[in-house]
Design a protein around this motif. Structure first.
Motif, PDB file in Angstrom:
ATOM      1  N   ARG A  31      86.095 -76.188  94.028  1.00 46.45           N
ATOM      2  CA  ARG A  31      85.981 -74.734  94.003  1.00 46.45           C
ATOM      3  C   ARG A  31      87.366 -74.109  93.801  1.00 46.45           C
ATOM      4  NH1 ARG A  31      82.761 -72.778  98.982  1.00 46.45           N
ATOM      5  NH2 ARG A  31      83.809 -74.441 100.094  1.00 46.45           N
ATOM      6  N   THR A  56      86.225 -60.729  83.864  1.00 45.44           N
ATOM      7  CA  THR A  56      85.981 -61.903  83.031  1.00 45.44           C
ATOM      8  C   THR A  56      84.574 -61.826  82.440  1.00 45.44           C
ATOM      9  OG1 THR A  56      87.399 -63.118  84.540  1.00 45.44           O
ATOM     10  CG2 THR A  56      86.076 -64.417  83.035  1.00 45.44           C
ATOM     11  N   ALA A  97      90.653 -63.513  88.507  1.00 40.64           N
ATOM     12  CA  ALA A  97      89.434 -62.838  88.067  1.00 40.64           C
ATOM     13  C   ALA A  97      88.307 -63.858  87.939  1.00 40.64           C
ATOM     14  CB  ALA A  97      89.668 -62.115  86.746  1.00 40.64           C
ATOM     15  N   MET A  98      87.975 -64.498  89.069  1.00 44.77           N
ATOM     16  CA  MET A  98      86.913 -65.512  89.075  1.00 44.77           C
ATOM     17  C   MET A  98      86.334 -65.602  90.480  1.00 44.77           C
ATOM     18  SD  MET A  98      89.454 -68.804  88.842  1.00 44.77           S
ATOM     19  CE  MET A  98      90.214 -68.294  87.328  1.00 44.77           C
ATOM     20  N   HIS A  99      85.145 -66.173  90.587  1.00 44.36           N
ATOM     21  CA  HIS A  99      84.507 -66.338  91.888  1.00 44.36           C
ATOM     22  C   HIS A  99      85.066 -67.601  92.531  1.00 44.36           C
ATOM     23  CE1 HIS A  99      81.622 -66.875  95.029  1.00 44.36           C
ATOM     24  NE2 HIS A  99      80.886 -65.849  94.636  1.00 44.36           N
ATOM     25  N   GLY A 100      85.756 -67.425  93.661  1.00 45.24           N
ATOM     26  CA  GLY A 100      86.419 -68.564  94.298  1.00 45.24           C
ATOM     27  C   GLY A 100      85.470 -69.656  94.766  1.00 45.24           C
ATOM     28  N   GLY A 101      84.196 -69.300  94.947  1.00 45.57           N
ATOM     29  CA  GLY A 101      83.234 -70.280  95.440  1.00 45.57           C
ATOM     30  C   GLY A 101      82.641 -71.151  94.340  1.00 45.57           C
ATOM     31  N   ARG A 102      83.019 -70.858  93.103  1.00 52.82           N
ATOM     32  CA  ARG A 102      82.455 -71.601  91.975  1.00 52.82           C
ATOM     33  C   ARG A 102      83.459 -72.654  91.529  1.00 52.82           C
ATOM     34  NH1 ARG A 102      80.769 -67.103  89.004  1.00 52.82           N
ATOM     35  NH2 ARG A 102      78.753 -67.078  90.004  1.00 52.82           N
ATOM     36  N   GLN A 121      78.397 -70.542  78.135  1.00 56.22           N
ATOM     37  CA  GLN A 121      76.981 -70.275  77.832  1.00 56.22           C
ATOM     38  C   GLN A 121      76.764 -68.853  77.346  1.00 56.22           C
ATOM     39  OE1 GLN A 121      75.374 -71.500  81.595  1.00 56.22           O
ATOM     40  NE2 GLN A 121      74.654 -73.456  80.783  1.00 56.22           N
ATOM     41  N   SER A 122      77.473 -67.894  77.961  1.00 57.26           N
ATOM     42  CA  SER A 122      77.241 -66.496  77.580  1.00 57.26           C
ATOM     43  C   SER A 122      77.639 -66.238  76.130  1.00 57.26           C
ATOM     44  CB  SER A 122      78.003 -65.558  78.509  1.00 57.26           C
ATOM     45  OG  SER A 122      79.387 -65.671  78.289  1.00 57.26           O
ATOM     46  N   LEU A 166      81.717 -73.052  82.449  1.00 59.24           N
ATOM     47  CA  LEU A 166      80.400 -73.270  81.859  1.00 59.24           C
ATOM     48  C   LEU A 166      79.642 -71.948  81.705  1.00 59.24           C
ATOM     49  CD1 LEU A 166      78.251 -75.204  80.791  1.00 59.24           C
ATOM     50  CD2 LEU A 166      77.405 -75.442  83.145  1.00 59.24           C
ATOM     51  N   CYS A 167      79.672 -71.107  82.735  1.00 56.64           N
ATOM     52  CA  CYS A 167      78.907 -69.860  82.601  1.00 56.64           C
ATOM     53  C   CYS A 167      79.522 -68.950  81.538  1.00 56.64           C
ATOM     54  CB  CYS A 167      78.711 -69.157  83.951  1.00 56.64           C
ATOM     55  SG  CYS A 167      80.181 -68.492  84.704  1.00 56.64           S
ATOM     56  N   LEU A 168      80.850 -69.013  81.388  1.00 59.00           N
ATOM     57  CA  LEU A 168      81.471 -68.238  80.309  1.00 59.00           C
ATOM     58  C   LEU A 168      81.070 -68.800  78.950  1.00 59.00           C
ATOM     59  CD1 LEU A 168      85.115 -67.600  81.545  1.00 59.00           C
ATOM     60  CD2 LEU A 168      83.158 -66.064  81.577  1.00 59.00           C
ATOM     61  N   ASN A 217      82.045 -75.061  86.549  1.00 52.72           N
ATOM     62  CA  ASN A 217      80.952 -74.090  86.447  1.00 52.72           C
ATOM     63  C   ASN A 217      81.440 -72.704  86.026  1.00 52.72           C
ATOM     64  OD1 ASN A 217      78.671 -75.652  86.980  1.00 52.72           O
ATOM     65  ND2 ASN A 217      79.089 -75.630  89.174  1.00 52.72           N
ATOM     66  N   HIS A 218      82.658 -72.360  86.457  1.00 52.45           N
ATOM     67  CA  HIS A 218      83.228 -71.074  86.017  1.00 52.45           C
ATOM     68  C   HIS A 218      83.308 -71.031  84.499  1.00 52.45           C
ATOM     69  CE1 HIS A 218      85.875 -67.605  85.771  1.00 52.45           C
ATOM     70  NE2 HIS A 218      86.708 -68.312  85.041  1.00 52.45           N
ATOM     71  N   GLN A 261      71.433 -66.332  75.737  1.00 53.37           N
ATOM     72  CA  GLN A 261      72.680 -66.954  76.196  1.00 53.37           C
ATOM     73  C   GLN A 261      73.122 -66.360  77.532  1.00 53.37           C
ATOM     74  OE1 GLN A 261      75.575 -66.242  73.126  1.00 53.37           O
ATOM     75  NE2 GLN A 261      74.541 -67.511  71.619  1.00 53.37           N
ATOM     76  N   SER A 301      73.643 -68.091  81.169  1.00 52.98           N
ATOM     77  CA  SER A 301      74.921 -67.988  81.866  1.00 52.98           C
ATOM     78  C   SER A 301      74.739 -67.451  83.292  1.00 52.98           C
ATOM     79  CB  SER A 301      75.844 -67.068  81.058  1.00 52.98           C
ATOM     80  OG  SER A 301      76.845 -66.527  81.859  1.00 52.98           O
ATOM     81  N   SER A 329      75.510 -71.889  90.993  1.00 47.70           N
ATOM     82  CA  SER A 329      76.764 -72.578  91.294  1.00 47.70           C
ATOM     83  C   SER A 329      77.542 -71.989  92.464  1.00 47.70           C
ATOM     84  CB  SER A 329      77.641 -72.616  90.046  1.00 47.70           C
ATOM     85  OG  SER A 329      77.894 -71.303  89.596  1.00 47.70           O
ATOM     86  N   THR A 377      85.265 -60.328  93.797  1.00 47.71           N
ATOM     87  CA  THR A 377      86.110 -61.447  93.382  1.00 47.71           C
ATOM     88  C   THR A 377      86.959 -61.119  92.166  1.00 47.71           C
ATOM     89  OG1 THR A 377      84.393 -62.311  91.944  1.00 47.71           O
ATOM     90  CG2 THR A 377      84.453 -63.164  94.187  1.00 47.71           C
ATOM     91  N   GLY A 378      86.663 -60.036  91.483  1.00 50.72           N
ATOM     92  CA  GLY A 378      87.392 -59.745  90.241  1.00 50.72           C
ATOM     93  C   GLY A 378      86.763 -60.411  89.026  1.00 50.72           C
ATOM     94  N   MET A 379      85.713 -61.185  89.267  1.00 48.20           N
ATOM     95  CA  MET A 379      85.006 -61.878  88.190  1.00 48.20           C
ATOM     96  C   MET A 379      84.451 -60.885  87.163  1.00 48.20           C
ATOM     97  SD  MET A 379      83.863 -64.884  87.103  1.00 48.20           S
ATOM     98  CE  MET A 379      82.671 -65.392  85.856  1.00 48.20           C
TER      99      MET A 379
END
Ligand SMILES: Nc1ncnc2c1ncn2[C@@H]1O[C@H](COP(=O)(O)OP(=O)(O)OP(=O)(O)O)[C@@H](O)[C@H]1O
Ligand SMILES: [Mg+2]
Lengths: 256, 343
Positions: free
Chosen positions: B124, A94, B83-88, B99-100, B95-97, B92-93, A6, A10, A17, A89-91
């Motif tokens: 985005r 998350t 707390a996210m990638h601004g370019g996504r 999927q994990s 979606l990747c969460l 998709n933001h 998984q 991801s 993306s 980005t702070g990602m």
């Protein structure tokens, strides 16, 4: 426990993306091929003016890889961004909330990024070789000649490992600016200076890029490095392993 | 259910969270209140295993966070909106969460719809407004349909409509039997949303009480009296069976008696009164008093540790929704509440 499959899926979505991934890898390919073609063409037209020693030891394969010195910088940017984007980005918060097993998170990310880099690096190496040989005209070599295929595959592996090494360094430093500020000048300037100066040459040949170059060369006359192509490659792999271990140690210890 | 046991976090010299022990229960909204720098965000990061506690533990339904299989299916959290990638893209933001944690793709569309971001799903998140970013963060929290939800200052920077939306969302989630834990530094906001309150200051637990109890304990309205004949006034009041408390600045405060009754009593005895005023304090002031000693970053002009001046009818925030929500009754403030709290 997070399921590795998984997390890999991801991380693949994450890589696909964002634009930076696409353009850094695209740039690596274009720059390496174009510059290699240019230098190969230039070499052919100036071959007669080259000193005898250079003509005797001429390595058409390595000449077609002349663009990698610049192209590897794009691979470095890719490796750094893929990891440090999470921090800038702070990602990362998350991401780690979704996958709290930090080893699973980091190594899944690095696996996916490495695989992506590997595919592009191999394509880059083979295309550089064939385009470069076409430009070299009568001075060209063939993929069937001794050691040539090994060197072309070696070129792809070298580009891949440069990216992976950058991922490890970025995981240690966590900042894209800091990581790029160290890696770019190091690989573009410092390493070659150290390799050219007599006093530091003995040490410099153990640096990751200089050791890794060996596997991309076919003609190694006048090279006194105490390791063969795969020996050099192994030294580079060792550097990469150390960088990744360092990156993991930092992620494991650090608060997100 | 979330259980904190002696949770402590030290950053170098700084003790950000200090031996916090409390339980966050399901089925209600638990407000986590404290002034700036009290340690709310740090506590929430430790709950998610992002920051390692110096001492103590957090148990989520009896397990450590990192032992949870697919944690997003158990706990959903909004920490900071960016707390996210601004370019996504938003899609998709999420979606990747998803999927994990093995969450089906269809769920991404569902939560985008819930938070009202379907129209910008492919955009985005860099270009999102504060409110849209907050909504995307909330979509991420809801993604795994978790039984436990945590929101760190979810209403920060939102317009009244957004605040109203989040408030109702939290109440609905709690009504479905989920555990909802939400931080704020605004008592007025919590009074409208929370059923239970956990108050911290400088990392220490100051109060752990139901909202109803907090309001009851702090809603004692009183009448303030000032007179040049203070001794005689006291005698008269005592004679009428009314207890009065003398304050430091020479006022009298009387509980549980209408001001009209007190005025008539004074008139009957020909007593001169210089002041006869009914007083009500806001819950905000009760909160400020509670945390006064632990407020780190005072504004220089108005130290909240000073004498709290009760303001009549200031208990509801100006942006209260039309439906009133769980607005408290006219909150009052008692001079001895601090003793009652035992803090
Ligand atoms: N990574 C860190 N390194 C050092 N100190 C920190 C760190 N994170 C928080 N602190 C300190 O810990 C204390 C608590 O901070 P925290 O962010 O948890 O407070 P808060 O209650 O969320 O405040 P606010 O209402 O302003 O969001 C503060 O004094 C802060 O300076
Ligand atoms: Mg905070």
């Amino acid at each position: 426990m997070a399921v590795v499959g998984q997390v890999l899926q991801s991380e693949w979505t994450k890589i696909k993306s964002v634009r930076s991934t696409v353009w850094t890898l695209g740039l690596a390919l274009v720059v390496t091929v174009a510059l290699g073609a240019l230098i190969s063409a230039f070499t052919r037209s100036n071959f007669k003016e080259m000193p005898l020693s250079e003509r005797v030891n001429f390595d058409p394969t390595f000449t077609s890889f002349a663009g990698m010195g610049l192209g590897q910088l794009a691979m470095i940017v890719f490796g750094v961004l893929v990891v440090s984007n999470e921090y800038s980005t702070g990602m990362i918060r998350t991401s780690l909330a979704a996958v709290p097993q930090r080893a699973t998170f980091l190594f899944s990310k690095i696996t996916v990024a490495t695989f992506t880099a590997f595919v592009i690096a191999m394509v880059t190496s083979f295309v550089s070789f064939f385009v470069g040989q076409a430009m070299l005209g009568s001075h060209r070599t063939s993929i069937g000649d001794a050691h040539v295929l090994r060197a072309v595959i070696g070129g792809g592996l070298y580009m891949t490992l440069i990216a992976v090494f950058s991922m490890g360094v970025a995981a240690m430093l966590r900042s894209p600016m800091l990581s790029l500020g160290i890696l770019m000048p190091f690989f573009f300037i410092i390493s070659s200076i150290l390799g050219a100066v007599k006093a530091t040459k003995k040490v410099a040949q153990y640096l990751p890029d200089q050791a890794g170059h060996k596997v991309m060369q076919v003609v190694t006359v006048g090279d006194d490095a105490p390791y063969g192509p795969w020996g050099g490659f192994a030294i580079m792999v060792l550097w990469v392993v150390v960088a990744l271990a360092g990156g993991y140690a930092v992620l494991k210890r650090h608060d997100a | 259910m979330i259980e904190l046991q002696g949770l402590t976090k030290r950053y170098g010299e700084k003790l950000a969270v200090d031996g916090l022990t409390c339980t966050v229960r399901p089925g209600i909204v638990t407000g986590f209140l404290g002034p700036n720098g009290a340690g709310k965000s740090t506590t929430m990061r430790m709950m998610l295993d992002l920051d390692r506690p110096t001492h103590g533990t957090v148990l989520i339904d009896g397990q450590h966070y990192r032992q949870l299989k697919d944690p997003l299916r158990t706990v959903g959290a909004l920490l900071d909106a960016k707390a996210m990638h601004g370019g996504r893209s938003a899609y998709n933001h999420l979606l990747c969460l998803a999927q994990s944690n093995g969450i089906p793709r269809a769920r991404v569309r569902e939560v985008l719809d819930t938070v009202g971001l379907t129209a910008v799903a492919k955009k985005r998140s860099k270009g999102f407004s504060l409110g849209m970013g907050q909504r995307l963060g909330i979509a991420g929290a809801l993604l795994g349909d978790p039984q436990i939800l945590m929101f760190d200052e979810p209403v920060n920077g939102l317009d009244p409509e957004g605040i109203h939306w989040i408030r109702n969302l939290m109440k609905n989630l709690a009504a479905q039997g989920r555990t909802v834990f939400v931080s704020s530094h605004l008592m007025s906001e919590m009074a409208l949303t929370a059923d239970h309150l956990i108050v911290i200051g400088q990392g220490r637990l100051l109060a752990d009480t139901s909202m109803a109890d907090f309001i009851r304990q702090n809603s004692r309205s009183y009448v303030r009296l000032r007179s040049p004949e203070i001794e005689r006034l006291l005698d008269v009041l005592a004679g009428a069976g009314i207890t009065a408390v003398t304050t430091e600045d020479g006022h009298l405060e009387v509980d549980g008696t209408e001001s009209a009754q007190l005025g008539e009593l004074a008139a009957r005895h020909k007593l001169v009164l210089h002041e006869l005023s009914p007083q009500q304090a806001s819950l905000e002031e009760a909160f400020m008093q509670l945390t006064a000693e632990s407020v780190e970053y005072h504004a220089h002009s108005a130290p909240p540790g000073g004498d709290p001046r009760p303001v009549a009818g200031a208990d509801a925030p100006p942006d209260a929704p039309p439906d009133g929500g769980a607005a408290p009754p006219g909150g009052g403030w008692g001079a001895d509440w601090r003793k009652k709290k035992g803090s």
